[in-house]
Motif scaffolding. Structure first.
Motif, PDB file in Angstrom:
ATOM      1  N   ILE A   5      70.873  80.960  50.273  1.00  0.00           N
ATOM      2  CA  ILE A   5      69.540  81.289  49.751  1.00  0.00           C
ATOM      3  C   ILE A   5      68.609  81.672  50.903  1.00  0.00           C
ATOM      4  CG2 ILE A   5      67.474  80.355  48.615  1.00  0.00           C
ATOM      5  CD1 ILE A   5      69.430  78.759  46.801  1.00  0.00           C
ATOM      6  N   LEU A   6      68.626  80.877  51.968  1.00  0.00           N
ATOM      7  CA  LEU A   6      67.789  81.186  53.133  1.00  0.00           C
ATOM      8  C   LEU A   6      68.182  82.530  53.739  1.00  0.00           C
ATOM      9  CD1 LEU A   6      67.508  77.668  54.771  1.00  0.00           C
ATOM     10  CD2 LEU A   6      65.743  78.909  53.503  1.00  0.00           C
ATOM     11  N   SER A   7      69.454  82.799  53.812  1.00  0.00           N
ATOM     12  CA  SER A   7      69.935  84.088  54.321  1.00  0.00           C
ATOM     13  C   SER A   7      69.446  85.230  53.435  1.00  0.00           C
ATOM     14  CB  SER A   7      71.463  84.077  54.388  1.00  0.00           C
ATOM     15  OG  SER A   7      71.949  85.326  54.796  1.00  0.00           O
ATOM     16  N   ASN A   8      69.479  85.036  52.126  1.00  0.00           N
ATOM     17  CA  ASN A   8      68.995  86.060  51.201  1.00  0.00           C
ATOM     18  C   ASN A   8      67.491  86.277  51.337  1.00  0.00           C
ATOM     19  OD1 ASN A   8      71.296  87.084  49.903  1.00  0.00           O
ATOM     20  ND2 ASN A   8      71.446  85.252  48.637  1.00  0.00           N
ATOM     21  N   ILE A   9      66.747  85.216  51.603  1.00  0.00           N
ATOM     22  CA  ILE A   9      65.297  85.363  51.807  1.00  0.00           C
ATOM     23  C   ILE A   9      65.039  86.203  53.051  1.00  0.00           C
ATOM     24  CG2 ILE A   9      63.165  84.124  52.414  1.00  0.00           C
ATOM     25  CD1 ILE A   9      64.140  81.862  50.523  1.00  0.00           C
ATOM     26  N   VAL A  10      65.775  85.946  54.121  1.00  0.00           N
ATOM     27  CA  VAL A  10      65.626  86.727  55.352  1.00  0.00           C
ATOM     28  C   VAL A  10      65.961  88.190  55.079  1.00  0.00           C
ATOM     29  CG1 VAL A  10      66.583  87.114  57.665  1.00  0.00           C
ATOM     30  CG2 VAL A  10      65.972  84.802  56.936  1.00  0.00           C
ATOM     31  N   ARG A  11      67.073  88.435  54.401  1.00  0.00           N
ATOM     32  CA  ARG A  11      67.472  89.814  54.080  1.00  0.00           C
ATOM     33  C   ARG A  11      66.407  90.497  53.218  1.00  0.00           C
ATOM     34  NH1 ARG A  11      72.479  89.154  51.180  1.00  0.00           N
ATOM     35  NH2 ARG A  11      72.405  91.389  50.840  1.00  0.00           N
ATOM     36  N   PHE A  12      65.863  89.768  52.253  1.00  0.00           N
ATOM     37  CA  PHE A  12      64.796  90.288  51.383  1.00  0.00           C
ATOM     38  C   PHE A  12      63.582  90.704  52.220  1.00  0.00           C
ATOM     39  CE2 PHE A  12      60.735  88.786  49.579  1.00  0.00           C
ATOM     40  CZ  PHE A  12      60.557  89.727  48.578  1.00  0.00           C
ATOM     41  N   LEU A  13      63.141  89.834  53.122  1.00  0.00           N
ATOM     42  CA  LEU A  13      61.970  90.130  53.940  1.00  0.00           C
ATOM     43  C   LEU A  13      62.223  91.321  54.861  1.00  0.00           C
ATOM     44  CD1 LEU A  13      60.853  86.489  54.793  1.00  0.00           C
ATOM     45  CD2 LEU A  13      59.735  88.089  53.224  1.00  0.00           C
ATOM     46  N   GLU A  14      63.424  91.387  55.439  1.00  0.00           N
ATOM     47  CA  GLU A  14      63.762  92.511  56.311  1.00  0.00           C
ATOM     48  C   GLU A  14      63.762  93.831  55.540  1.00  0.00           C
ATOM     49  OE1 GLU A  14      67.530  91.171  57.832  1.00  0.00           O
ATOM     50  OE2 GLU A  14      66.593  90.091  59.506  1.00  0.00           O
ATOM     51  N   LYS A  15      64.314  93.819  54.336  1.00  0.00           N
ATOM     52  CA  LYS A  15      64.369  95.035  53.527  1.00  0.00           C
ATOM     53  C   LYS A  15      62.970  95.446  53.052  1.00  0.00           C
ATOM     54  CE  LYS A  15      69.176  94.790  52.049  1.00  0.00           C
ATOM     55  NZ  LYS A  15      69.582  94.247  53.308  1.00  0.00           N
ATOM     56  N   GLN A  16      62.148  94.479  52.690  1.00  0.00           N
ATOM     57  CA  GLN A  16      60.763  94.785  52.304  1.00  0.00           C
ATOM     58  C   GLN A  16      60.041  95.434  53.480  1.00  0.00           C
ATOM     59  OE1 GLN A  16      59.632  95.122  49.468  1.00  0.00           O
ATOM     60  NE2 GLN A  16      59.233  93.257  48.369  1.00  0.00           N
ATOM     61  N   ASP A  17      60.247  94.885  54.677  1.00  0.00           N
ATOM     62  CA  ASP A  17      59.613  95.426  55.870  1.00  0.00           C
ATOM     63  C   ASP A  17      60.084  96.859  56.123  1.00  0.00           C
ATOM     64  OD1 ASP A  17      57.903  95.138  58.203  1.00  0.00           O
ATOM     65  OD2 ASP A  17      59.762  95.077  59.374  1.00  0.00           O
ATOM     66  N   MET A  18      61.391  97.092  55.991  1.00  0.00           N
ATOM     67  CA  MET A  18      61.928  98.431  56.207  1.00  0.00           C
ATOM     68  C   MET A  18      61.374  99.414  55.165  1.00  0.00           C
ATOM     69  SD  MET A  18      65.847  99.757  56.520  1.00  0.00           S
ATOM     70  CE  MET A  18      66.073  98.902  58.068  1.00  0.00           C
ATOM     71  N   LEU A  19      61.347  99.011  53.902  1.00  0.00           N
ATOM     72  CA  LEU A  19      60.793  99.871  52.852  1.00  0.00           C
ATOM     73  C   LEU A  19      59.323 100.179  53.118  1.00  0.00           C
ATOM     74  CD1 LEU A  19      62.406  98.522  49.569  1.00  0.00           C
ATOM     75  CD2 LEU A  19      62.496 100.871  50.404  1.00  0.00           C
ATOM     76  N   ASN A  20      58.575  99.183  53.557  1.00  0.00           N
ATOM     77  CA  ASN A  20      57.163  99.407  53.879  1.00  0.00           C
ATOM     78  C   ASN A  20      57.022 100.462  54.960  1.00  0.00           C
ATOM     79  OD1 ASN A  20      56.221  97.578  52.017  1.00  0.00           O
ATOM     80  ND2 ASN A  20      56.005  95.920  53.480  1.00  0.00           N
ATOM     81  N   LYS A  21      57.833 100.346  56.007  1.00  0.00           N
ATOM     82  CA  LYS A  21      57.735 101.295  57.109  1.00  0.00           C
ATOM     83  C   LYS A  21      58.150 102.705  56.678  1.00  0.00           C
ATOM     84  CE  LYS A  21      57.996  98.167  61.074  1.00  0.00           C
ATOM     85  NZ  LYS A  21      57.072  97.279  60.532  1.00  0.00           N
TER      86      LYS A  21
END
Length: 160
Positions: A5-21
């Protein structure tokens, strides 16, 4: 299971950041989350000052003071006083600050529409479970922030 779950949260945040950029105006990339949300607070608050912005963003006045000084140097905000109170300092957006606010708003609206379409694929009960999880997780994180701010305040108090 918790590690996954923690790994998925990290992946989620990284992908959100990439999409934002990938979806935002390049000029927004030069600013952090706190700076952009300070610009939003300046735009949306009535008579925005350090105290009001800190309360709105759940940050310390010291942090907001540093951020607003940076935004002034970058010509995104200006200060002003009221005619009947020259001691209280308020903020307003410059033209460049207005541009940044509008760009952020466009990105936010795009994000909301994109992710709302994804969430609409879930059953109401699944959404309720997710909402409960995120409410609890946000409450937990907020409590940790309060504890750390209290420790920081205590340490600063010990020095003085």
């Amino acid at each position: 299971m918790t590690k996954e779950i923690l790994s998925n949260i990290v992946r989620f945040l990284e992908k959100q950041d990439m999409l934002n950029k990938l979806t935002e105006n390049q000029r927004l990339n030069d600013y952090g989350y706190s700076e952009i949300h300070t610009i939003v607070a300046v735009k949306e608050l009535n008579e925005p000052n350090v105290t009001a912005i800190a309360k709105q963003l759940n940050m310390t006045r010291g942090a907001i003071s540093k951020i607003t000084k940076k935004l002034i140097v970058k010509s995104l905000i200006n200060t002003y006083t009221l005619p009947d109170n020259k001691q209280k300092i308020f903020f307003e957006l410059t033209d460049e600050g207005e541009f940044m606010y509008e760009e952020h708003k466009k990105r936010h609206d795009l994000w909301e529409a994109r992710d709302e379409a994804f969430l609409n694929g879930f059953a109401e009960e699944e959404l309720r479970i997710m909402e409960n999880f995120f409410n609890a997780y946000n409450d937990y994180l907020e409590q940790r922030i309060k504890e750390l701010l209290a420790e920081e305040k205590k340490e600063v108090g010990d020095i003085e």
